[in-house]
Design a protein around this motif. Structure first.
Motif, short mmCIF file in Angstrom:
data_model
loop_
_atom_site.label_atom_id
_atom_site.label_comp_id
_atom_site.label_asym_id
_atom_site.label_seq_id
_atom_site.Cartn_x
_atom_site.Cartn_y
_atom_site.Cartn_z
N TRP A 191 29.18 41.38 43.31
CA TRP A 191 29.78 42.60 43.85
C TRP A 191 30.19 42.41 45.30
O TRP A 191 31.24 42.92 45.73
CB TRP A 191 28.79 43.76 43.74
N SER A 243 33.53 40.37 45.36
CA SER A 243 34.69 41.17 44.95
C SER A 243 35.03 42.22 46.01
O SER A 243 36.21 42.44 46.35
CB SER A 243 34.41 41.85 43.61
N VAL A 257 43.06 43.88 44.00
CA VAL A 257 41.95 44.59 43.34
C VAL A 257 41.75 44.06 41.93
O VAL A 257 40.60 43.88 41.47
CB VAL A 257 42.21 46.10 43.34
N ALA A 300 38.37 42.35 40.63
CA ALA A 300 37.65 42.92 39.49
C ALA A 300 37.42 41.87 38.40
O ALA A 300 36.36 41.85 37.74
CB ALA A 300 38.41 44.11 38.92
N CYS A 301 38.40 40.99 38.21
CA CYS A 301 38.24 39.95 37.18
C CYS A 301 37.11 38.99 37.51
O CYS A 301 36.50 38.41 36.60
CB CYS A 301 39.55 39.18 37.01
#
Length: 377
Positions: free
Chosen positions: A22, A25, A53, A57-58
């Motif tokens: 997290w 990202s 984004v 996210a990927c």
């Protein structure tokens, strides 16, 4: 080979998503937003930030769904670069640098077909982005090199982990074989002795009660010894340690195999030379081979009246010979096969040899030759 690569399954137990994922990202998104705010031209700001984004996210799904993560991330950037070539006059944001992580994850956690399809997507995107962002030949080579290095690193880590897992499995298999051999050679020997003594006690119960009572005492001792050794084996299995699997025995214990003839097959033991001065591991192997050979003779030698166990020590080796005078035959019970295999394994592990088969002079013989000292591993 290609079929094998295509059918390669995903590695088991991929790491779960943790706070570091997290953080990575989120950091990429923040970097993209800050970079966009610092630019003078913000005409395509929503699109540029949106692409970053999607890439960020990927990254959260790169281990559990590597092909989907690669397809969505590189597909989004591919569409963006095609739009740059045809319509948009804007460069990408630094946040898309997270794409470098995805080839590694694809090779590390993807199945064979996922790797092939994902690499096809990546190799389709690279020349398009180099056209969208004109660069020198050296920069183009570097662009290919970065992504191929990331993929190669993932493949290397995957291979190293698989090799490590294979080594662990080999160790576990070797431990299971050792435990099986110990169970057969120690506990199995005592159980066979209990069965033989019980048969003798039943035969003597009516004719000689005193000898029958002595047989029961022997059975009790053997059962107690078997229980102790079984507990040692169970403890080794439960603890997963390399502790002794059974009480250490040596050449001196071979003499305890001696028993008179009569209702039970007689065993005569003779030790010559300085056989008791061998290393403990060699002495233990000699005892277990002798005990197993005597047990096999008791159970399978047809028409035998006695078993002779001889141990002879020379300067560098110790020779063991177990011979019964039963009917010579090349066939044996399938249960005896495990014992013969275990005896041969014990001899080979210590650098020795073992031969078992019909004797030219009649009967069945087991001949083992072991070095007095263990060979270095």
């Amino acid at each position: 080979m290609l079929a094998g690569i295509w059918a390669e399954p995903r590695p088991a137990r991929p790491p779960v998503r943790v706070w570091r994922d997290w953080t990575l990202s989120s950091a990429l998104v923040v970097i993209s937003v800050v970079e966009m705010l610092l630019r003078d031209d913000r005409a395509w700001a929503p699109l540029l930030v949106g692409v970053s984004v999607v890439v960020a996210a990927c990254l959260l799904y790169r281990r559990t769904r590597p092909l989907a993560a690669v397809t969505v991330a590189f597909g989004t950037v591919l569409a963006f670069d095609i739009a740059r070539i045809a319509v948009i006059d804007a460069s990408g944001l630094l946040g898309t640098a997270g794409l470098l992580v995805l080839p590694y994850a694809l090779l590390r956690w993807g199945a064979g077909r996922e790797v092939a399809l994902g690499l096809a997507v990546i190799l389709t995107w690279i020349p398009v982005t180099l056209v969208a962002e004109p660069t020198s030949p050296a920069e183009k080579a570097a662009g290919y090199g970065f992504f191929l290095f990331s993929a190669a690193l993932g493949a290397a880590v995957r291979y190293r982990t698989r090799s490590h897992d294979r080594d662990i499995e080999q160790v576990r298999l070797r431990q299971r074989n050792e435990l099986a051999r110990e169970l057969h050679d120690t506990v199995g020997h005592h159980v066979s002795a209990i069965a033989v003594q019980a048969q003798a006690g039943r035969a003597l119960a009516a004719a000689d009660p005193k000898r029958a009572l002595a047989t029961l005492v022997t059975i009790e001792e053997e059962a107690s010894r078997t229980l102790r050794e079984m507990r040692a084996l169970v403890g080794a299995l439960r603890d997963g340690t390399d502790a002794e699997l059974a009480p250490r025995r040596g050449v001196v214990d071979i003499r305890r195999l001696t028993r008179p003839g009569g209702e039970v097959l007689g065993v005569r033991v003779q030790v010559s030379g300085d056989a008791e001065a061998v290393e403990p591991a060699v002495g233990t192997a000699l005892y277990l081979i002798a005990a197993e050979a005597v047990t096999n003779a008791t159970r399978h030698a047809r028409g035998a009246t006695g078993v002779t166990v001889g141990v002879t020590a020379s300067h560098s080796r110790v020779h063991l010979r177990v011979h019964d005078d039963g009917e010579a035959t090349t066939t044996s019970s399938p249960h005896a096969g495990y014992g013969l295999r275990g005896m041969a394994e014990r001899a080979n592990l210590l650098g020795g040899t073992l031969r078992a088969g019909p004797d030219p002079d009649g009967g069945w013989s087991v001949d083992a030759s072991l070095p007095r000292t263990m060979r270095p591993s």
